[in-house]
Design a protein around this motif. Structure first.
Motif, PDB file in Angstrom:
ATOM      1  N   ILE A 186     -88.282  96.672   7.819  1.00  0.00           N
ATOM      2  CA  ILE A 186     -89.730  97.682   6.395  1.00  0.00           C
ATOM      3  C   ILE A 186     -88.616  96.969   5.157  1.00  0.00           C
ATOM      4  N   ALA A 187     -89.929  97.073   4.140  1.00  0.00           N
ATOM      5  CA  ALA A 187     -89.349  96.473   2.997  1.00  0.00           C
ATOM      6  C   ALA A 187     -88.677  97.573   2.468  1.00  0.00           C
ATOM      7  N   ALA A 188     -87.162  97.630   1.247  1.00  0.00           N
ATOM      8  CA  ALA A 188     -86.679  98.533   1.212  1.00  0.00           C
ATOM      9  C   ALA A 188     -88.112  99.101  -0.150  1.00  0.00           C
ATOM     10  N   VAL A 189     -88.544  98.701  -0.343  1.00  0.00           N
ATOM     11  CA  VAL A 189     -89.156  99.324  -1.420  1.00  0.00           C
ATOM     12  C   VAL A 189     -90.659  98.935  -1.266  1.00  0.00           C
ATOM     13  N   ARG A 190     -92.033  99.253  -0.869  1.00  0.00           N
ATOM     14  CA  ARG A 190     -93.376  98.783  -0.937  1.00  0.00           C
ATOM     15  C   ARG A 190     -94.559  98.935  -1.691  1.00  0.00           C
ATOM     16  N   THR A 191     -94.730  98.717  -2.337  1.00  0.00           N
ATOM     17  CA  THR A 191     -95.662  99.378  -3.320  1.00  0.00           C
ATOM     18  C   THR A 191     -97.419  99.002  -3.236  1.00  0.00           C
ATOM     19  N   SER A 249    -102.843 106.628  -8.384  1.00  0.00           N
ATOM     20  CA  SER A 249    -103.694 106.264  -6.880  1.00  0.00           C
ATOM     21  C   SER A 249    -102.751 104.973  -6.425  1.00  0.00           C
ATOM     22  N   GLY A 250    -102.736 104.681  -5.056  1.00  0.00           N
ATOM     23  CA  GLY A 250    -101.753 103.520  -4.693  1.00  0.00           C
ATOM     24  C   GLY A 250    -100.753 104.327  -4.191  1.00  0.00           C
ATOM     25  N   THR A 251     -99.899 103.753  -3.031  1.00  0.00           N
ATOM     26  CA  THR A 251     -99.191 104.140  -2.517  1.00  0.00           C
ATOM     27  C   THR A 251     -97.604 103.756  -2.306  1.00  0.00           C
ATOM     28  N   ILE A 252     -96.301 103.920  -2.785  1.00  0.00           N
ATOM     29  CA  ILE A 252     -95.515 103.342  -3.180  1.00  0.00           C
ATOM     30  C   ILE A 252     -94.595 104.507  -1.750  1.00  0.00           C
ATOM     31  N   SER A 253     -93.477 103.499  -0.979  1.00  0.00           N
ATOM     32  CA  SER A 253     -92.721 103.640   0.159  1.00  0.00           C
ATOM     33  C   SER A 253     -91.229 102.869  -0.157  1.00  0.00           C
ATOM     34  N   VAL A 254     -90.322 104.016   0.013  1.00  0.00           N
ATOM     35  CA  VAL A 254     -89.096 102.847  -0.510  1.00  0.00           C
ATOM     36  C   VAL A 254     -88.107 103.442   1.251  1.00  0.00           C
ATOM     37  N   CYS A 255     -87.712 102.342   1.881  1.00  0.00           N
ATOM     38  CA  CYS A 255     -87.231 102.438   2.744  1.00  0.00           C
ATOM     39  C   CYS A 255     -87.937 102.796   3.532  1.00  0.00           C
ATOM     40  N   GLY A 256     -88.863 103.275   3.934  1.00  0.00           N
ATOM     41  CA  GLY A 256     -90.312 102.717   4.770  1.00  0.00           C
ATOM     42  C   GLY A 256     -90.930 104.569   4.715  1.00  0.00           C
ATOM     43  N   ILE A 257     -90.157 105.539   3.816  1.00  0.00           N
ATOM     44  CA  ILE A 257     -90.957 106.534   4.041  1.00  0.00           C
ATOM     45  C   ILE A 257     -91.754 107.077   2.596  1.00  0.00           C
ATOM     46  N   ASP A 258     -92.844 107.088   2.256  1.00  0.00           N
ATOM     47  CA  ASP A 258     -93.926 107.319   1.752  1.00  0.00           C
ATOM     48  C   ASP A 258     -92.960 108.532   0.007  1.00  0.00           C
ATOM     49  N   ARG A 259     -93.097 107.796  -0.762  1.00  0.00           N
ATOM     50  CA  ARG A 259     -93.213 109.046  -1.839  1.00  0.00           C
ATOM     51  C   ARG A 259     -93.765 109.264  -2.966  1.00  0.00           C
ATOM     52  N   THR A 260     -95.485 109.133  -2.635  1.00  0.00           N
ATOM     53  CA  THR A 260     -96.330 109.387  -3.399  1.00  0.00           C
ATOM     54  C   THR A 260     -96.816 110.541  -4.315  1.00  0.00           C
ATOM     55  N   SER A 261     -96.317 111.602  -3.158  1.00  0.00           N
ATOM     56  CA  SER A 261     -96.780 112.925  -3.627  1.00  0.00           C
ATOM     57  C   SER A 261     -95.521 113.823  -4.737  1.00  0.00           C
ATOM     58  N   LYS A 262     -95.742 114.184  -5.303  1.00  0.00           N
ATOM     59  CA  LYS A 262     -94.691 114.415  -6.178  1.00  0.00           C
ATOM     60  C   LYS A 262     -93.456 115.723  -4.820  1.00  0.00           C
ATOM     61  N   VAL A 263     -92.357 115.107  -5.139  1.00  0.00           N
ATOM     62  CA  VAL A 263     -92.052 116.156  -4.921  1.00  0.00           C
ATOM     63  C   VAL A 263     -90.958 117.374  -4.872  1.00  0.00           C
ATOM     64  N   ARG A 264     -91.016 118.686  -4.155  1.00  0.00           N
ATOM     65  CA  ARG A 264     -91.183 119.305  -5.010  1.00  0.00           C
ATOM     66  C   ARG A 264     -89.728 120.064  -4.673  1.00  0.00           C
ATOM     67  N   SER A 265     -89.509 120.316  -3.350  1.00  0.00           N
ATOM     68  CA  SER A 265     -88.320 120.993  -2.420  1.00  0.00           C
ATOM     69  C   SER A 265     -86.621 120.721  -3.766  1.00  0.00           C
TER      70      SER A 265
END
Lengths: 271, 330, 286
Positions: A2-7, A66-82
C-alpha cells in the motif's frame, strides 16, 4: 504494497468571484502519483503551480473537486466532518508550515503545546508525558530551556523545530513539509534538513516535501514531481530529473538557480 | 578611480530599553560608478541597516557615526533639504516587498509620474511618456495600458520591475537593493537580476546588492562582502570568491547550501545560530561556531587583513582549508 | 569623523500617537480610587444621602458640606457617594453582558463562516441602526423605570457593536496558520476557539470592554437624566444632573457640576485606560 500516499487524477477548481476574473480557477489539474512508505517525494513549483493546494488536499484542509486521494490506503477525498475522524486522520498525516512564527500559538510555551497534543491523542500519565516530551525535544534538537520558552523567545530555526516536534507528537505516518525551510537562514536550514533526515532514518516517516528550492529538493527527495500552472510537467527520480531535465520548464528552473559559474540571463529588452 | 560611495568606519547603535545596542561595527566599504558590490549575510548581520544608513533612513532611536561620503559630500552631515535632494535623485533603494513600498490605492502610473511632475514641473503628458519609456526598458509589455493599473494587478516580479523603473526616472546614480528577489520565484529572480545587471552596465549605476544568497551575490556583483554580526568578515572580487575565499564563515556558508547537482550524506551545518553584534563582546563574533577557532580568537576583534587577494577578518586566515570551495564539492 | 546623534530630544515613552504608559497608570489609579470611594465612602461619611437640612438648602461648597447641598438640603457629597455605587456598577453589568454575548456570537460567526456568518452580519447591521438609548427608553416604557430594565436593554443594544468589532478580529486571528495546524492535529472547533482563539484576542477584548464601559456609563446617565432610571429618593449621578439643572440658571450649579464632573472624570479615565490597552494589544499582535 500500500502506498503511503496515492493520488489519482486529482483536480481542484476554485470559483472566483471578483470584478475581473469571473468563473473558475483551476489550481490543480489531474495530478497522479504514488508515494511509498518511508520515502520522500519532492513537489517542485513556483507560485501559482498548485503545489501548496495539492499539499493542503493531502492534509485535509481542502477537498478535491474530482479525483481520489488516499493516505495509508484510506480514501480521504471527501470532507471529514466528525471530530473523531479528524483525530484519526491526525495520526496518519501531519503538516509543517512555512512560517515558523504564525504556525505556533504565540501564547503557548513549547511544553504546553506538546502536552496538549499528547493529551488529545494518548492516555499518558504526567510522568509518561514528561518523558515523551523530552524524547520529542531530543529528536528535533531542542534543549530543555528552549522547549519551555514561548515562540517569541526562540529563533526561526528553533520555532520550526518545535513545529516539527508538534507534528511528530501524534506519530504520523506521513509528514507534509510545505516550504518548511524556506524562511530560514542558510546555516539554520542545513541544521533543520539534517534533523529531518535523521528523523526519517530513525522513525521511517514518509515525507512529502513541497519546495521551490531545487537544492533542498535534491538533498531531501528520492523522487520529484515538477508542477507548472497546476499540472505535473515532469516526474521521476530526483537525480534523473535534475541532472537531465526533459521538460523545457524544468530546464528553465534549473538554469535559473545561481551557483558557481552561473551568470544572470542577458536581459532581452533594449536598454 | 573616484568612488561614488565611500563608507569609512561606520558604527550604528540603537537605543533600546535604555541600553545602547551596537548594530554595525567599524564598517568600511566603497562603490565606484558602474560597480556592483554584493553584501551577503544572514539574520542579524546588519546588511539592511548598512543600506539604511547610506540613505539615512534610520529610526529615531538609531544613531550612526563615522563617515559616509557620496560623490565627496558627507551624507551624515546633510541638512534636511540636501538630504531630500540626495534621496530624490542621487540614491534609490528597492526593498524585498514591493507591495509595502507602493500605495495600493493609486495607479502605477500615478506612482511613477508623481515625483516627476512635482519635482521637475513636467507636464502630465511628458511625464507619462517618460514613464512608459522607462517601463518598456525594464521589460513591462503594454506599458501604456499598464500605467492605468493598480499594484494588485501586477505580480511580485512585475512590481519589482516597476520599482526599478522608478529609479530610472530620476538621475539615480547609486541603487541600493535590499533582498529585492528573495520573495520572488527563482525564474523571476533570474530575470530581475539580469535586468539589474544590464541597467548597471549600460547606465553606469553603482549597485549595492544585499542578499542572503552567496551564489546570487557572486554571480551578479563585481565584489562580494560577507557580513557577520555587524562586521564585514570577508571582501574580495566575485570572480575569486569560490577559489580564494579564506574566512571560515564564508566557506561554511557555502558548504551549508544544498546543491542542485548532488546530494550529500549530511549537510555540513554550522552549529549554533547567527548572532547579532550586541550579543558579542570584544572578540571574534564567529568564534563559538568556528571549526578553526583558537583561544586567541576570543580575546580581541580581529582586524581586516589582506589575505590571498582580498580582505579577511580572521587571525587564522592563512590556515583555513586551502582547497577551493568548488573542488571540495566534487 | 563626523557625528550625528539622531536620538529623540526628550523622552516621551512610547511612539508618537500612542498613549504614554504613565497616563494609563494614572487612569487606572483614578478608577481604583473611585471604586474604593464608592465602597467605603458611604460607610464612613457622616451624612447620609437622604438626611435633609432644611436650613441649608441650595448651599454652595463649605466645610460642613464639601460639595454643597441640593434644593431640599441633602448633602451632595453623601449623595454622590451613594450614587457612585449604582453609577459605577450598572455600566459594568452592561459591559460584562455585552462582551460575553458579543464574543460568543462573533467567534461563532467567524468560526462557522458561511451562511451563519452572513445571517449574523445582517442581524448585527440592522441592530446597529437602533440607538442604544432609544432601545432602553422603549424597554422602560414596557417594563417600567428602575435599574434592571435599562441595564438589560442597553446590554442587548451593545451586543451588535461589540460583536462586529470582535468578529473582524476573530476572522483575522482564525486565518493564521496555527489555527489550521490545530485543526489538522484533530482538535475540535470549540476547543480551538476556547483555548486558543479567544485567549489570543483577549487583548483587544479588554480594550473594547473598557471603552464599552465608558459609553455605557454615559448612556445610563442619560437614561437617569430622563428620569427613566432609578427613581428618587435613590441617588445616582445621572439623575443628580437632572435634578441639578434648574439650579444652574438659579446660580447654584454645584449639584449638576459635581455629578457631571464625576461622570466626566470616570469616563475620561476609562477611555485613557482603554486606549492604552488597545495600543498594547495592537503592539503585541504585530
Amino acid at each position: 504494497m500500500i502506498a503511503a500516499v496515492r493520488t489519482k487524477d486529482v483536480r481542484k477548481v476554485f470559483t472566483v468571484r471578483g470584478q475581473r476574473d469571473q468563473g473558475e480557477h483551476v489550481a490543480v489539474e489531474s495530478v497522479s502519483f504514488d508515494l511509498e512508505a518511508g520515502r520522500c517525494l519532492g513537489i517542485v513549483g513556483e507560485s501559482g503551480s498548485g503545489k501548496t493546494t495539492l499539499a493542503r488536499m493531502i492534509v485535509g484542509l481542502e477537498t478535491p473537486t474530482s479525483g481520489t486521494i488516499s493516505v495509508c490506503g484510506i480514501d480521504r477525498t471527501s470532507k471529514v466532518r466528525s471530530a473523531g475522524a479528524r483525530r484519526a486522520w491526525a495520526r496518519r498525516v501531519q503538516l509543517v508550515f512555512q512560517d515558523p512564527y504564525t504556525s505556533l500559538d504565540r501564547r503557548q510555551s513549547g511544553i504546553d503545546c506538546l502536552a496538549e497534543t499528547l493529551r488529545l491523542h494518548f492516555d499518558l500519565s504526567e510522568a509518561q508525558q514528561k518523558v515523551r516530551i523530552r524524547e520529542l525535544a531530543d529528536q528535533v534538537g531542542l534543549t530543555e530551556k528552549q522547549v519551555t520558552s514561548r515562540p517569541a523567545q526562540l529563533s526561526g530555526g528553533q520555532r520550526q523545530r518545535l513545529a516539527i516536534a508538534r507534528a511528530l507528537a501524534v506519530e504520523p505516518e506521513v509528514l507534509v513539509l510545505d516550504e518548511s525551510v524556506s524562511a530560514l537562514d542558510v546555516s539554520v536550514q542545513a541544521q533543520v534538513l539534517n534533523c529531518l533526515a535523521d528523523i526519517q532514518a530513525s522513525l521511517g516517516v514518509t515525507y512529502l516535501f513541497v519546495s521551490h528550492d531545487l537544492g533542498v529538493i535534491r538533498q531531501m527527495a528520492d523522487d520529484v514531481i515538477v508542477m507548472l500552472h497546476g499540472s505535473v510537467v515532469e516526474a521521476g527520480p530526483t537525480a534523473a530529473v535534475l541532472d537531465s531535465p526533459a521538460h523545457e520548464y524544468t530546464q528553465r528552473l534549473k538554469s535559473s538557480v545561481p551557483g558557481p559559474g552561473w551568470r544572470p540571463p542577458i536581459s532581452k529588452e533594449s536598454v | 578611480m573616484n568612488s561614488l560611495l565611500e563608507i569609512e568606519g561606520l558604527n550604528v547603535t540603537a537605543l533600546v530599553d535604555g541600553e545602547q545596542r551596537p548594530l554595525i561595527d567599524q564598517l568600511s566599504l566603497s562603490i565606484a560608478a558602474g560597480e556592483a558590490v554584493g553584501l551577503v549575510g544572514e539574520s542579524g548581520s546588519g546588511k539592511s541597516m548598512t543600506a539604511r544608513s547610506i540613505m539615512r533612513l534610520l529610526a529615531k532611536n538609531v544613531s550612526a557615526t563615522g563617515s559616509i561620503h557620496f560623490d565627496g559630500r558627507s551624507v551624515l552631515d546633510m541638512n534636511p533639504k540636501e538630504l531630500r535632494e540626495y534621496r530624490r535623485s542621487d540614491v534609490a533603494m528597492i526593498f524585498q516587498d514591493p507591495r509595502a513600498a507602493i500605495n495600493p490605492v493609486r495607479t502605477v502610473g500615478d506612482f511613477l509620474t508623481e515625483g516627476l511632475r512635482k519635482n521637475t514641473g513636467m507636464s502630465k503628458d511628458e511625464a507619462t511618456t517618460r514613464a512608459v519609456d522607462a517601463m518598456t526598458t525594464v521589460g513591462i509589455h503594454r506599458a501604456r495600458e499598464r500605467m492605468g493599473q493598480y499594484p494588485h494587478e501586477f505580480s511580485g516580479g512585475m512590481l519589482q520591475r516597476v520599482m526599478i523603473c522608478s529609479t530610472l526616472l530620476t538621475q539615480t546614480r547609486l541603487l541600493l537593493a535590499d533582498e529585492p528577489t528573495t520573495a520572488l520565484d527563482v525564474t523571476t529572480q533570474a530575470e530581475v537580476v539580469g535586468l539589474l545587471d544590464a541597467l548597471r552596465r549600460d547606465r553606469g549605476l553603482g549597485l549595492l546588492f544585499i542578499t542572503h544568497d552567496l551564489d546570487l551575490g557572486a554571480a551578479l556583483c563585481d565584489r562580494v562582502c560577507v557580513m557577520y554580526a555587524g562586521r564585514i568578515v570577508e571582501c574580495r572580487t566575485a570572480h575569486d570568491f569560490y577559489t580564494h575565499s579564506r574566512h571560515p564563515y564564508s566557506k561554511a556558508l557555502f558548504d551549508a547550501r544544498p546543491s542542485v547537482d548532488q546530494r550529500v550524506h549530511r549537510l555540513p551545518a554550522i552549529p549554533g545560530s547567527p548572532i547579532a553584534l550586541y550579543d558579542v563582546g570584544a572578540a571574534c563574533a564567529f568564534e563559538p561556531r568556528c571549526p578553526f577557532s583558537v583561544d586567541a580568537c576570543a580575546n580581541a576583534v580581529p582586524g581586516l587583513r589582506n589575505v590571498n587577494g582580498g580582505d579577511v577578518r580572521c587571525i587564522r586566515a592563512e590556515d583555513t582549508d586551502t582547497t577551493d570551495l568548488v573542488e571540495e564539492r566534487a | 569623523m563626523t557625528t550625528l546623534v539622531t536620538g529623540p530630544r526628550f523622552r516621551l515613552r512610547g511612539r508618537p500617537g500612542r498613549t504614554p504608559k504613565s497616563a494609563a497608570w494614572w487612569a487606572g489609579g483614578v478608577l481604583v480610587m473611585l471604586a474604593l470611594v464608592a465602597i467605603i465612602g458611604p460607610m464612613i461619611y457622616s451624612y447620609g444621602p437622604n438626611d435633609t437640612d432644611l436650613l441649608a438648602t441650595g448651599a454652595g461648597p463649605s466645610w460642613a458640606h464639601p460639595f454643597g447641598t441640593d434644593d431640599v438640603g441633602r448633602d451632595l457629597l453623601a449623595r454622590i457617594l451613594s450614587g457612585a455605587r449604582i453609577s459605577l456598577i450598572s455600566p459594568l453589568l452592561v459591559m460584562l453582558i455585552a462582551s460575553t454575548l458579543g464574543t460568543v456570537i462573533a467567534v461563532s460567526a467567524a468560526w462557522l463562516g458561511g451562511r451563519f456568518d452572513s445571517f449574523v452580519g445582517v442581524v448585527v447591521d440592522i441592530s446597529l441602526a437602533f440607538p442604544s438609548v432609544l432601545l432602553a427608553v422603549l424597554v422602560v416604557a414596557f417594563a417600567g423605570p428602575g435599574l434592571v430594565a435599562p441595564v438589560a436593554a442597553m446590554a442587548i443594544a451593545y451586543v451588535p457593536y461589540s460583536a462586529r468589532i470582535i468578529r473582524s478580529r476573530a476572522i483575522a486571528e482564525r486565518s493564521l496558520p496555527y489555527i489550521e495546524a490545530l485543526h489538522i492535529q484533530g482538535f475540535r472547533g470549540m476547543s480551538i476557539c476556547v483555548h486558543h482563539l479567544i485567549p489570543n484576542i483577549m487583548g483587544m477584548l479588554a480594550a473594547l470592554s473598557t471603552l464599552t464601559y465608558g459609553y455605557a456609563m454615559v448612556d445610563l446617565a442619560a437614561i437617569s437624566f430622563l428620569g427613566l432610571g432609578v427613581q428618587p429618593p435613590q441617588a445616582d449621578w445621572g439623575s443628580m444632573v437632572s435634578e441639578g439643572k434648574s439650579g444652574i440658571l438659579a446660580g447654584s450649579p454645584h449639584e449638576a457640576l459635581a455629578a457631571g464632573g464625576c461622570i466626566v472624570i470616570a469616563v475620561i479615565a476609562v477611555n485613557i485606560l482603554g486606549e492604552a490597552l488597545a495600543d498594547r494589544a495592537a503592539g503585541r499582535n504585530t
